[in-house]
Motif scaffolding. Structure first.
Motif, PDB file in Angstrom:
ATOM      1  N   GLU A  42       0.821  -1.217   0.000  1.00  0.00           N
ATOM      2  CA  GLU A  42       0.000   0.000   0.000  1.00  0.00           C
ATOM      3  C   GLU A  42       0.852   1.263   0.000  1.00  0.00           C
ATOM      4  O   GLU A  42       2.014   1.244   0.383  1.00  0.00           O
ATOM      5  CB  GLU A  42      -0.946   0.018   1.209  1.00  0.00           C
ATOM      6  CG  GLU A  42      -0.234   0.052   2.533  1.00  0.00           C
ATOM      7  CD  GLU A  42      -1.184  -0.023   3.721  1.00  0.00           C
ATOM      8  OE1 GLU A  42      -2.368   0.307   3.579  1.00  0.00           O
ATOM      9  OE2 GLU A  42      -0.718  -0.421   4.786  1.00  0.00           O
ATOM     10  N   LYS A  96       2.366  15.280  15.928  1.00  0.00           N
ATOM     11  CA  LYS A  96       0.934  14.999  16.086  1.00  0.00           C
ATOM     12  C   LYS A  96       0.061  15.828  15.152  1.00  0.00           C
ATOM     13  O   LYS A  96      -1.159  15.656  15.126  1.00  0.00           O
ATOM     14  CB  LYS A  96       0.516  15.215  17.537  1.00  0.00           C
ATOM     15  CG  LYS A  96       0.926  14.039  18.402  1.00  0.00           C
ATOM     16  CD  LYS A  96       0.334  14.037  19.771  1.00  0.00           C
ATOM     17  CE  LYS A  96       0.766  12.768  20.478  1.00  0.00           C
ATOM     18  NZ  LYS A  96       0.867  12.893  21.904  1.00  0.00           N
ATOM     19  N   SER A  97       0.661  16.758  14.393  1.00  0.00           N
ATOM     20  CA  SER A  97      -0.157  17.532  13.456  1.00  0.00           C
ATOM     21  C   SER A  97      -0.328  16.806  12.119  1.00  0.00           C
ATOM     22  O   SER A  97      -1.096  17.240  11.271  1.00  0.00           O
ATOM     23  CB  SER A  97       0.450  18.919  13.238  1.00  0.00           C
ATOM     24  OG  SER A  97       1.653  18.818  12.507  1.00  0.00           O
ATOM     25  N   GLY A 102      -0.359  21.062   7.994  1.00  0.00           N
ATOM     26  CA  GLY A 102      -0.331  22.466   7.555  1.00  0.00           C
ATOM     27  C   GLY A 102       0.164  23.358   8.677  1.00  0.00           C
ATOM     28  O   GLY A 102      -0.216  24.517   8.765  1.00  0.00           O
ATOM     29  N   ASN A 119       5.081  19.847  14.540  1.00  0.00           N
ATOM     30  CA  ASN A 119       4.663  18.871  15.549  1.00  0.00           C
ATOM     31  C   ASN A 119       4.282  17.565  14.860  1.00  0.00           C
ATOM     32  O   ASN A 119       3.510  17.583  13.894  1.00  0.00           O
ATOM     33  CB  ASN A 119       3.443  19.389  16.322  1.00  0.00           C
ATOM     34  CG  ASN A 119       3.822  20.418  17.357  1.00  0.00           C
ATOM     35  OD1 ASN A 119       4.951  20.449  17.830  1.00  0.00           O
ATOM     36  ND2 ASN A 119       2.884  21.274  17.699  1.00  0.00           N
ATOM     37  N   HIS A 154      -1.856  14.214   9.691  1.00  0.00           N
ATOM     38  CA  HIS A 154      -3.097  13.439   9.660  1.00  0.00           C
ATOM     39  C   HIS A 154      -3.114  12.472   8.482  1.00  0.00           C
ATOM     40  O   HIS A 154      -2.628  12.776   7.404  1.00  0.00           O
ATOM     41  CB  HIS A 154      -4.301  14.372   9.637  1.00  0.00           C
ATOM     42  CG  HIS A 154      -4.513  15.001  10.972  1.00  0.00           C
ATOM     43  ND1 HIS A 154      -4.776  14.261  12.102  1.00  0.00           N
ATOM     44  CD2 HIS A 154      -4.437  16.284  11.370  1.00  0.00           C
ATOM     45  CE1 HIS A 154      -4.879  15.073  13.129  1.00  0.00           C
ATOM     46  NE2 HIS A 154      -4.667  16.309  12.718  1.00  0.00           N
ATOM     47  N   PHE A 155      -3.680  11.305   8.763  1.00  0.00           N
ATOM     48  CA  PHE A 155      -3.758  10.208   7.794  1.00  0.00           C
ATOM     49  C   PHE A 155      -5.219   9.962   7.438  1.00  0.00           C
ATOM     50  O   PHE A 155      -6.118  10.379   8.175  1.00  0.00           O
ATOM     51  CB  PHE A 155      -3.192   8.927   8.424  1.00  0.00           C
ATOM     52  CG  PHE A 155      -1.716   8.967   8.700  1.00  0.00           C
ATOM     53  CD1 PHE A 155      -1.212   9.770   9.709  1.00  0.00           C
ATOM     54  CD2 PHE A 155      -0.840   8.182   7.971  1.00  0.00           C
ATOM     55  CE1 PHE A 155       0.148   9.806   9.982  1.00  0.00           C
ATOM     56  CE2 PHE A 155       0.520   8.207   8.234  1.00  0.00           C
ATOM     57  CZ  PHE A 155       1.011   9.010   9.243  1.00  0.00           C
ATOM     58  N   LYS A 156      -5.425   9.228   6.366  1.00  0.00           N
ATOM     59  CA  LYS A 156      -6.801   8.883   5.984  1.00  0.00           C
ATOM     60  C   LYS A 156      -7.373   7.823   6.912  1.00  0.00           C
ATOM     61  O   LYS A 156      -8.559   7.756   7.142  1.00  0.00           O
ATOM     62  CB  LYS A 156      -6.838   8.394   4.539  1.00  0.00           C
ATOM     63  CG  LYS A 156      -6.766   9.549   3.563  1.00  0.00           C
ATOM     64  CD  LYS A 156      -7.036   9.109   2.148  1.00  0.00           C
ATOM     65  CE  LYS A 156      -6.818  10.274   1.201  1.00  0.00           C
ATOM     66  NZ  LYS A 156      -5.864   9.956   0.164  1.00  0.00           N
ATOM     67  N   LYS A 157      -6.503   6.959   7.431  1.00  0.00           N
ATOM     68  CA  LYS A 157      -6.968   5.896   8.325  1.00  0.00           C
ATOM     69  C   LYS A 157      -6.455   6.169   9.741  1.00  0.00           C
ATOM     70  O   LYS A 157      -5.271   6.427   9.933  1.00  0.00           O
ATOM     71  CB  LYS A 157      -6.440   4.535   7.845  1.00  0.00           C
ATOM     72  CG  LYS A 157      -7.016   4.117   6.502  1.00  0.00           C
ATOM     73  CD  LYS A 157      -6.390   2.839   6.016  1.00  0.00           C
ATOM     74  CE  LYS A 157      -6.929   2.450   4.653  1.00  0.00           C
ATOM     75  NZ  LYS A 157      -6.211   1.297   4.079  1.00  0.00           N
ATOM     76  N   SER A 158      -7.367   6.047  10.722  1.00  0.00           N
ATOM     77  CA  SER A 158      -6.977   6.404  12.092  1.00  0.00           C
ATOM     78  C   SER A 158      -5.955   5.436  12.683  1.00  0.00           C
ATOM     79  O   SER A 158      -5.129   5.821  13.500  1.00  0.00           O
ATOM     80  CB  SER A 158      -8.202   6.505  12.990  1.00  0.00           C
ATOM     81  OG  SER A 158      -8.835   5.263  13.070  1.00  0.00           O
ATOM     82  N   LEU A 159      -6.012   4.159  12.250  1.00  0.00           N
ATOM     83  CA  LEU A 159      -5.064   3.172  12.775  1.00  0.00           C
ATOM     84  C   LEU A 159      -3.632   3.505  12.344  1.00  0.00           C
ATOM     85  O   LEU A 159      -2.685   3.360  13.114  1.00  0.00           O
ATOM     86  CB  LEU A 159      -5.457   1.770  12.304  1.00  0.00           C
ATOM     87  CG  LEU A 159      -4.841   0.622  13.092  1.00  0.00           C
ATOM     88  CD1 LEU A 159      -5.429   0.543  14.487  1.00  0.00           C
ATOM     89  CD2 LEU A 159      -5.060  -0.703  12.382  1.00  0.00           C
ATOM     90  N   MET A 160      -3.501   3.983  11.101  1.00  0.00           N
ATOM     91  CA  MET A 160      -2.183   4.390  10.596  1.00  0.00           C
ATOM     92  C   MET A 160      -1.631   5.532  11.440  1.00  0.00           C
ATOM     93  O   MET A 160      -0.452   5.550  11.799  1.00  0.00           O
ATOM     94  CB  MET A 160      -2.312   4.878   9.153  1.00  0.00           C
ATOM     95  CG  MET A 160      -2.299   3.811   8.122  1.00  0.00           C
ATOM     96  SD  MET A 160      -2.430   4.584   6.511  1.00  0.00           S
ATOM     97  CE  MET A 160      -2.566   3.121   5.505  1.00  0.00           C
TER      98      MET A 160
END
Lengths: 165, 184
Positions: free
Chosen positions: B40, B67-68, B47, B65, B70-76
């Protein structure tokens, strides 16, 4: 079902209980069901989309208090707030659009030039009035500043929504 | 006449000093990365890049940061933060360095410049010296910096378990774009 018929059925089942091939079938069936359920759960978790910020429980805090807690102990505040859904209330200092066409709202803090820097998730326009606003989003922690050039750091929120109260 | 001339000279000097000391910065630059693997492709973006250019010294810094992203899947996103980047322990990724050809870039005039920066790239608590090519475009007095570079995960001690080695690339592609719409 009459009681004696029911007893007969139980007796039959108990007889089959001692039959090894019947037991094997039962075990295979149980494993198959577990596999299907387990696979389904794994598939669901693997493909689960991002956190639904709007329906998530949020910690309510004012922009000034949030910034002050990062200012006094950024490690402790990071542990407490970073990665969590917060609902921050504060006064709007500025509204702008970034290079990805996302709306950025800056909330005032106790430090001049330092803000709670919120990136909105939806692309709806927000009025740039300087009044009180409530924003729900995920805190990503305090950024870096540039002490040499006198640039204070911002505290960031991502995937934000303006909450009407 | 002589006095007028010297006042004019002083004014010009002050103007030059003023334009030189305008250090562009942004607190909302963009960065994204892309991992192309057998099973995959994974991509994430942020941003919330902070970047400042000191136009006098050529110092340039970027910071974001973890933690800023973001992924399409929350598990990733969860695995990225907890298993690979350990974002509670190492909350930021940063670059601090210098523009190698500062004298060639005129920040007060519109133009496009190929550039190169050399400095310390810190990811996952590990710092490596890197040289990265980039581009600075100045339009209506606002500089935009873009750069694309590759990061080898092993160089930053980000280990990929064998089970998921077909899901995550060993080298990820990073794209950076900052519009410096503020000045210090």
């Amino acid at each position: 079902m009459r009681p004696n018929v029911r007893l007969e059925l139980i007796r039959k089942l108990m007889q089959q209980h001692n039959n090894p091939s019947f037991m094997k079938k039962i075990i295979v069936a149980i494993l198959f069901v577990l596999l299907i359920v387990g696979g389904g759960v794994a598939y669901y978790l693997y493909n689960k989309g991002p956190l639904d910020v709007i329906s998530s429980h949020a910690v309510e805090i004012s922009a000034v208090n949030l910034y002050n807690s990062f200012l006094s102990d950024s490690a402790a505040a990071g542990k407490k707030y970073a990665g969590k859904v917060l609902e921050v209330s504060g006064l709007t200092e500025d509204v702008s659009v970034n290079q990805n066409q996302e709306t950025i709202i800056l909330l005032r803090t106790s430090v001049e030039g330092a803000h709670i820097n919120c990136t909105l998730e939806d692309k709806t326009k927000v009025n740039a009035n300087k009044g009180l606003i409530h924003i729900k989003g995920i805190c990503s922690g305090i950024g870096d500043g540039d002490p040499d050039l006198g640039l204070p750091a911002d505290v960031y929120l991502t995937r934000c929504f303006v909450i009407n109260k | 006449m002589k006095k007028t001339g010297s006042i004019l000279l002083l004014f010009c000097f002050l103007m030059a000093f003023e334009s030189k000391s305008q250090n562009p910065y942004t607190k909302n630059g963009s960065v994204s990365f892309f991992s192309k693997a057998v099973l995959e492709n994974i991509e994430a973006s942020s941003g919330q890049v902070i970047s400042v250019i000191n136009t006098t010294t050529g110092d340039i810094m970027f910071s974001v940061n973890i933690k800023s992203f973001h992924f399409k899947k929350s598990l990733m996103e969860e695995h990225f933060n907890e298993n690979y980047m350990e974002s509670d322990k190492y909350p930021k990724a940063s670059f601090k360095g210098k523009i190698n050809n500062l004298s060639a870039i005129i920040f007060s005039t519109d133009g496009s410049y190929n550039t190169e920066v050399t400095g310390d790239l810190t990811i996952h608590g590990i710092t490596n010296k890197v040289t990265v090519p980039g581009k600075i475009v100045i339009k209506a007095g606002v500089p935009t910096a873009t750069a694309s570079f590759r990061v080898k995960l092993a160089d930053y001690k980000i280990s990929i378990p064998r089970v998921v080695k077909d899901n995550i690339a060993e080298v990820v592609e990073v794209n950076l774009s900052c519009v410096y719409n503020h000045k210090l």
